[in-house]
Design a protein around this motif. Structure first.
Motif, short mmCIF file in Angstrom:
data_model
loop_
_atom_site.label_atom_id
_atom_site.label_comp_id
_atom_site.label_asym_id
_atom_site.label_seq_id
_atom_site.Cartn_x
_atom_site.Cartn_y
_atom_site.Cartn_z
N SER A 95 2.77 33.16 -42.23
CA SER A 95 3.33 32.64 -40.97
C SER A 95 3.89 31.23 -41.14
CB SER A 95 2.27 32.71 -39.86
OG SER A 95 1.21 31.81 -40.10
N ARG A 142 -0.62 27.73 -38.40
CA ARG A 142 -0.74 28.58 -37.20
C ARG A 142 -1.34 29.95 -37.49
NH1 ARG A 142 -0.22 23.84 -35.01
NH2 ARG A 142 1.73 22.87 -35.62
N THR A 201 -3.69 31.60 -35.00
CA THR A 201 -3.12 32.08 -33.73
C THR A 201 -2.52 33.47 -33.92
OG1 THR A 201 -0.86 31.20 -33.98
CG2 THR A 201 -2.55 29.68 -33.18
N ILE A 202 -1.85 33.65 -35.05
CA ILE A 202 -1.28 34.96 -35.35
C ILE A 202 -2.43 35.96 -35.47
CG2 ILE A 202 0.11 36.29 -37.01
CD1 ILE A 202 1.77 34.07 -35.83
N THR A 242 -5.36 35.84 -34.11
CA THR A 242 -5.95 36.12 -32.80
C THR A 242 -5.16 37.19 -32.07
OG1 THR A 242 -6.69 33.82 -32.68
CG2 THR A 242 -6.72 35.07 -30.62
N GLY A 243 -3.83 37.03 -32.08
CA GLY A 243 -3.00 38.02 -31.40
C GLY A 243 -3.05 39.38 -32.08
N ALA A 244 -3.00 39.35 -33.41
CA ALA A 244 -3.01 40.61 -34.15
C ALA A 244 -4.33 41.35 -33.90
CB ALA A 244 -2.83 40.34 -35.65
N HIS A 252 -6.35 25.07 -34.18
CA HIS A 252 -6.35 26.54 -34.15
C HIS A 252 -7.57 27.11 -34.86
CE1 HIS A 252 -2.46 26.05 -32.48
NE2 HIS A 252 -1.87 25.70 -33.60
N HIS A 312 -10.50 26.81 -32.53
CA HIS A 312 -10.50 27.76 -31.40
C HIS A 312 -10.68 29.20 -31.86
CE1 HIS A 312 -9.91 24.91 -28.17
NE2 HIS A 312 -9.23 24.21 -29.06
#
Ligand code: TPP
Ligand code: SF4
Ligand code: MG
Lengths: 606, 349
Positions: free
Chosen positions: B85, B89, B92-93, B95-97, B122, B125
Motif C-alpha cells: 500500500s 497505512r 488501515t488497509i 482493517t478494511g480488508a 494506525h 488503532h
C-alpha cells in the motif's frame, strides 16, 4: 409591557409567497420549533424550503433559520424577508435592518425594544414570550426551551398554519412522552392565544393549503445519501467525524441497526477511524476484498485522503467517497456551504490522476447518485467521489418520494469467477481490457490462481513492477481512456431550454433551484437563457455541445476561483474567454437574485 | 543478491505439509533486498510458518506499507494476494480488508519507519481494534529504503552511518502495544529462525492482532560502529567484540533458553538478546511490561512470546458480524427493497 409602534402596514395579501427568518441563539432549542413550522407548511401542501444558517459552535452564538414559501416552487434562498422573528438580543439591530420595507418583526415584548432599533417602515409584533412562559412553567430550562414553541404558536396564528397539522406533529413528536407533549401544547397555545387576541391575524402574508405535497417527501441530503448507501448494499463504512458530513454516517448506522440486523447478526461493519487517511484506507482494503465500502467526509478529510486516492486510482481499486462540501480553505467556515472542492476532487493526489465525480443537486439525487457511485466505482475500478454540500446535506428539502426498483442488481464490474479464472491460461491483472478499458480483477481467497500483487509503484499490464517507460505508459494511458469512457455512464446533464435563448448558463449541484428561478426572472426581463446543470465528471460530449451552441455563456458556482469554469476549459477545450462567471461564495446558499443581478450587470441589460 | 536461492529442479526430498504442499508453494518472487538483509530471514521464517501450519497460500492476504521491509510481501507466498500500500497505512488497509472478509489469513509486514513513525497512529488503532492478523515489524532502527535516517526505534545515543547521534527516546512497539490493550506481543530476531518460526505460527493462530517485532539488522545503514547495538550491556554468553561478521553474510544465532546472547552485528557491534525465561507467565500484562522495561534498562532485548491473551474478542466478534465474509452476504439480504423504502418514507412526510 407591549410596545406599540404604530407604523404603516402593508395590506396587500401575499398568499403562499413570502420568506421569514428566525434569529435565534444556538443551543437554546429553537431548532425543533423552526422545523415544526417548516414541516407544518410542507404538510399543508405548500412548496417550502428551510435553511439553517448556523455557527460552528455548540451554544451561545447567533443562529438563523430561513423559511421560504413559494407557490410556484421557487424555494432557493430568499434575500429579502417579509417577517423576522428576533429572539437574539445580540443581533437585534442587524436582524431588524434586514426586513424588507413593509414587513414585520416578531419580538419578545417582555422587555421593550431599544427605541433606536425601531423602524417606521415595518410593523413590530410584540408577544411577551418570556413572561407567558414564566407564568406557566416552573423550571428555568422549560421556560427557556418552550419560549421557542411559544413563538411558533404566535406564528401559527399570524401565518394561518393549519392547527390540526400542528397538533398532529406535536403528537407524533411527543406522543410517547405525555408530559413533554402537554408542555409543548401549552406553550404553543400561549403564543397562539396571545397573537389571536392582541394582533391582527392572519397577516397579509399568510398560508393557504395547496396540493404540492402529493408524492413528495421532506428530507435532508445526508439522510438520503445514507439511504442510498444502504440500498446499494454497502457493508463496510469507515469515517472520521466532520461537519457537515457526520449525519451521513449517523444515519447509515441507524438504518443498519434497523434493516441489517437479522437474528442478532449484523450485516455491516462501521469503523470510526482514527483519521480520514485511515477511513479511506479501510474503504480501499474492504473494496479490494469485494465489499461495497464507503466513507463520508468534508474538504479537510479529502485533503488528508489525497495519497490514498491516487493509490486507489493507480492500483484500480473501487472506493466511494462522499464529500459534503463546506467553506474552505483550511478549517474555513465549517457550518457554511460552498462548492470549492471541485478541482481538488477532480485531480486529487500527486501524479497524473483523474477521478470520477458526481454532483447531486438535492437529496433525491443524493439517494440515486449514492447508489450509482457504487456501481461506477466497481465497474470502473476506481474511486468515485460524490460532491454534495452543506446546503443539500444538512437542510430539509422537499423532493419527490424516493423510488426503488426491486429488479435492481448491483453492477459489480469485472470480477472473475473461479470458473472464468480456471479457463484462463494465466491471469494478469491489467490485461484483457474491455471496450471501456477495464481489466478483470480477482478477489483475494476466491480461488487459487487468481493472486496478484497490488502496488502503487510503477507496474506493467501484468501487474509486475516496472521502470520501463513504454510498459509504464501503457498502463497509465489505459487509465486515461478508462476515465474518459466513464463519462457516458454518469448522469447526463439536465437541460432547461427557452425560446430564443442566446445565453447559456451552466450550473452545478445545489445551485440548481436558484439558477432555474433566475432563468424565469431573466425571461421576464426579456433575457431568455438556457440552463445546463452538469451532474458528473468526466463531462460527456453533450456538455461541449451546449457550450458551442451558445453565444454567451455564464458559469454559476459557489467558489471564488471559478473552479467549474476551469474544469470546463481544461476538459472540453472551450476557450476561457467564452465563459463568464457568476461566483457567490460567502458561505450561504445561492439565491436567484444574486444570479439575476450578476447576469444583468454583465450583459449590460440593466 | 537475493538470499532466497531457488533451485531449478525441485528436490524429491522436499517435505510436504498436510495439504501435500512443499515449501516451494510458499515461496514468492526473488528478493531484491541487499544480500544479508535481516528482512529476507524474516521472509524465510514466514514461509516456514505458513508451510508448517498448512495454510493454503491462496487463503493468505499479505499486506504492507512502504520500505525495504514492506517489499518483502512479494517474496513469499506467491499464490497469495498481496497488497503493497502506501507508507504507514497498511493497518488501515488491513482493517478494511479484514472487515470485508474475516476468513482469510492476514499477514502484515511493516518496518519501524512504516509503523513507528508515519503509521504509528494506525498501528495503535489496529491494536486497539484487535483485528485478526499477524503484524510483523521488521525492525532495523533505520529507514533502509531512504538510506539510513534514524527511525523511531533507534536508541538514544546510537549513531547513524554519517556519525550523528540520535537524541530522542525510542519507541518500543511492544511496550506501546501492551499499554493500549494488545492481546499478543512477541519479539524475535531475524537471525534466530528456530525461535522466530514458532512465534510467527503462534501469531498466525491468534484470535486477534498478533504483534511480532523482529529485530532485523540492516547491512547497509546499521552496520557501523556506534549503532545503538554496540551500546548494549554484555552479560552472559558474551561474544568477543572482535568477532566480525562479514558484510553480505546473514547473521544467524540461536538465543538460548536461559541467559543473554550477545550477537555481533555486521560492524562488530553487539546486540544482546534474552529469551523470556522458563516459567515466564505471558498472561500477566503488568508483569510483562515490567519485565520489558527492566531488561531494557539492562541493555537487553527480550525475545519470545511476551504477552498473549486468547480471551479477548476481535473486531468481528465485537461487531456481531456474520461468520462468513461480509462481502459474501447476498444482496437481497442487504437491500430492504421497494416496499420498505415506501414505508420508511412515511417518516419524511
Ligand atoms: C508519504 C511518504 N513519505 C516518504 C516516503 C519515503 N520512504 C520510503 S520508505 C521510507 C522509510 C522506510 O523505513 P522502514 O519502514 O523502517 O523500512 P526499512 O526500509 O527500514 O525496512 C520512507 C521515509 C514515502 N514512500 N511516502
Ligand atoms: S538497505 Fe538495509 S533494510 Fe534495505 S534491503 Fe538493504 S540491508 Fe535491507
Ligand atoms: Mg526500518
Amino acid at each position: 409591557m407591549t410596545l406599540k409602534a404604530v407604523v404603516r402596514t402593508e395590506t396587500r395579501a401575499r398568499v403562499n409567497d413570502f420568506a421569514i427568518k428566525l434569529a435565534n441563539v444556538n443551543g437554546t432549542g429553537s431548532a425543533s420549533a423552526n422545523s415544526l413550522l417548516m414541516k407544518a407548511i410542507f404538510r399543508m401542501g405548500i412548496p417550502v424550503s428551510g435553511k439553517n444558517l448556523f455557527p460552528s459552535n455548540i451554544q451561545g452564538l447567533p443562529t438563523w433559520y430561513e423559511i421560504r414559501v413559494n407557490k410556484d416552487g421557487h424555494t432557493s434562498r430568499a434575500l429579502d424577508y417579509d417577517l423576522m422573528v428576533t429572539m437574539n438580543a445580540q443581533t437585534y439591530a442587524a436582524d431588524i435592518a434586514e426586513v424588507r420595507s413593509g414587513g414585520y418583526v416578531l419580538y419578545d415584548s417582555t422587555w421593550p425594544l431599544p427605541s433606536e432599533l425601531l423602524r417606521t417602515d415595518v410593523t413590530f409584533l410584540g408577544v411577551p414570550l418570556a413572561e407567558l412562559c414564566a407564568q406557566q412553567f416552573e423550571r428555568p430550562r422549560d421556560r427557556l426551551l418552550l419560549k421557542n414553541i411559544c413563538y411558533a404558536g404566535a406564528l401559527v396564528a399570524l401565518l394561518g398554519v393549519d392547527r390540526d397539522v400542528i397538533a398532529t406533529l406535536l403528537e407524533e413528536t411527543f406522543g410517547g412522552k405525555p408530559k413533554l407533549r402537554d408542555a409543548n401544547q401549552l406553550a404553543l397555545k400561549l403564543g397562539f392565544d396571545y397573537a389571536s387576541e392582541q394582533l391582527t391575524c392572519p397577516l397579509p402574508i399568510h398560508l393557504e393549503p395547496m396540493d404540492a405535497k402529493e408524492g413528495n417527501i421532506l428530507i435532508d441530503g445526508n439522510t438520503a445519501t445514507a439511504l442510498g448507501c444502504l440500498y446499494a448494499g454497502a457493508t463496510v463504512a469507515a469515517w472520521y467525524p466532520i461537519t457537515p458530513s457526520t449525519s451521513v454516517m449517523d444515519n447509515f448506522a441507524s438504518l443498519c441497526r434497523r434493516y441489517r440486523v437479522h437474528d442478532g447478526v449484523h450485516d455491516y461493519l462501521i469503523v470510526q477511524a482514527e483519521d480520514e487517511l485511515a477511513a479511506l484506507g479501510m474503504v480501499v482494503g474492504a473494496s479490494w476484498n469485494g465489499a461495497r465500502a464507503f466513507t463520508a467526509t468534508s474538504g479537510p478529510g479529502i485533503s488528508l485522503m489525497n495519497e490514498l486516492l491516487g493509490f486507489a486510482y493507480y492500483a484500480e481499486i473501487p472506493a466511494v467517497i462522499v464529500n459534503v462540501q463546506r467553506t474552505g480553505p483550511s478549517t474555513g467556515m465549517p457550518t457554511r456551504t460552498q462548492q470549492a472542492d471541485l478541482l481538488l476532487c477532480a485531480y486529487a493526489s500527486h501524479g497524473d490522476t483523474k477521478h470520477v465525480l458526481l454532483f447531486p443537486a438535492n437529496p433525491a439525487e443524493c439517494f440515486d447518485f449514492a447508489v450509482k457511485a457504487f456501481d461506477l466505482a466497481e465497474r470502473f475500478q476506481t474511486p468515485v467521489l460524490m460532491l454534495s454540500d452543506l446546503d443539500i446535506g444538512m437542510n430539509d428539502w422537499v423532493v419527490p418520494q424516493l423510488a426503488w426498483d426491486d429488479a435492481f442488481l448491483p453492477d459489480r464490474g469485472r470480477v472473475l469467477t473461479a470458473e472464468e479464472l480456471h479457463a484462463l491460461p494465466r491471469f494478469n491483472r491489467y490485461e484483457d481490457e474491455d471496450a471501456e478499458f477495464v481489466t478483470p480483477r480477482t478477489l483475494p481467497g476466491a480461488a487459487p490462481g487468481g493472486a496478484y500483487f497490488v502496488r502503487g509503484s510503477g507496474h506493467d499490464k501484468r501487474g509486475a513492477y516496472t521502470e520501463v517507460p513504454d510498459k509504464y505508459q501503457e498502463v497509465v494511458d489505459r487509465l486515461a481512456h478508462k476515465h474518459t469512457a466513464a463519462a457516458l455512464h454518469l448522469p447526463a446533464p439536465v437541460l432547461h431550454r427557452r425560446e430564443g435563448a442566446r445565453i447559456g448558463v451552466v450550473c452545478i449541484g445545489s445551485g440548481d433551484l436558484a439558477v432555474r428561478e433566475a432563468a424565469e426572472l431573466l425571461a421576464a426581463r426579456d433575457l431568455p437563457v438556457d440552463v445546463m446543470r452538469v451532474r458528473g465528471f468526466p463531462f460527456p460530449p453533450s456538455v461541449r455541445a451546449f457550450l458551442d451552441e451558445h453565444e454567451i455563456l455564464f458559469v454559476v458556482e459557489q467558489n471564488r476561483d471559478a473552479q467549474l469554469r476551469s474544469l470546463l476549459v481544461l476538459e472540453t477545450g472551450v476557450s476561457t474567454a467564452r465563459l463568464h462567471s457568476v461566483l457567490v461564495y460567502g458561505g450561504f446558499p445561492l439565491s436567484a437574485q444574486q444570479v439575476v443581478d450578476s447576469i444583468v450587470t454583465q450583459t449590460g441589460s440593466e | 543478491m537475493p538470499s532466497i536461492v531457488k533451485p531449478l529442479i525441485p528436490l524429491a526430498t522436499l517435505p510436504r505439509n498436510d495439504l501435500g504442499l512443499t515449501p516451494r508453494n510458499y515461496e514468492g518472487a526473488m528478493s531484491t533486498l541487499c544480500a544479508g538483509c535481516g528482512h529476507d530471514s524474516v521472509t524465510a521464517a514466514l514461509m516456514q510458518a505458513l508451510f508448517e501450519l498448512s495454510i493454503p497460500p491462496y487463503k493468505v492476504a499479505k499486506l504492507s506499507g512502504i520500505g525495504c521491509s514492506s517489499k518483502t510481501t512479494a517474496y513469499f507466498a506467491g499464490e497469495a494476494h498481496g497488497f503493497n500500500s502506501v507508507h504507514g497505512r497498511m493497518p488501515t488497509i488491513a482493517t478494511g480488508a479484514i472487515a470485508a472478509n474475516r476468513e482469510l489469513h492476514y499477514v502484515g509486514v511493516s518496518g519501524d519507519g512504516d509503523s513507528l513513525s508515519i503509521g504509528l497512529g494506525h498501528l495503535a488503532h489496529a491494536v486497539r481494534r484487535n483485528i485478526r492478523m499477524l503484524y510483523v515489524i521488521d525492525n532495523n532502527g533505520v529507514y533502509g529504503l531512504t538510506k539510513g535516517q534514524f527511525s523511531a526505534s533507534a536508541d538514544i545515543g546510537s549513531t547513524s552511518k554519517k556519525g550523528e547521534a540520535n537524541a530522542f527516546a525510542p519507541i518500543d512497539p511492544l511496550m506501546l502495544a501492551l499499554s493500549i490493550g494488545a492481546t499478543f506481543v512477541a519479539r524475535g530476531f531475524s537471525g534466530d529462525k528456530e525461535r522466530l518460526v514458532p512465534i510467527l505460527k503462534a501469531g498466525l493462530s491468534h484470535r486477534g492482532l498478533a504483534l511480532v517485532d523482529v529485530i532485523s539488522p540492516c547491512v547497509q545503514f546499521n552496520d557501523h560502529e556506534g549503532s545503538t547495538k554496540s551500546y548494549l550491556f554484555v552479560r552472559e554468553h558474551e561474544v568477543s567484540a572482535t568477532d566480525f561478521v562479514e558484510p553480505r553474510e546473514t547473521i544467524v544465532a540461536h538465543v538460548p533458553d536461559q541467559g543473554v546472547l550477545a550477537v555481533p552485528m555486521h560492524d562488530g557491534s553487539q546486540m544482546h538478546f534474552r529469551a523470556v525465561p522458563a516459567g515466564y507467565d505471558p498472561t500477566d500484562r503488568a508483569a510483562a511490561m515490567h519485565y520489558l522495561q527492566d531488561r531494557h534498562a539492562q541493555g537487553e532485548v527480550v525475545t519470545g512470546l511476551v504477552y498473549a491473551d486468547e480471551g479477548v474478542p476481535d473486531l468481528h466478534e465485537l461487531s456481531g458480524t456474520p461468520e462468513g465474509p461480509l462481502a459474501a452476504v447476498p444482496f437481497d439480504r442487504l437491500c430492504p427493497g421497494a416496499d420498505e423504502l415506501a414505508r420508511l418514507q412515511d417518516s419524511f412526510r
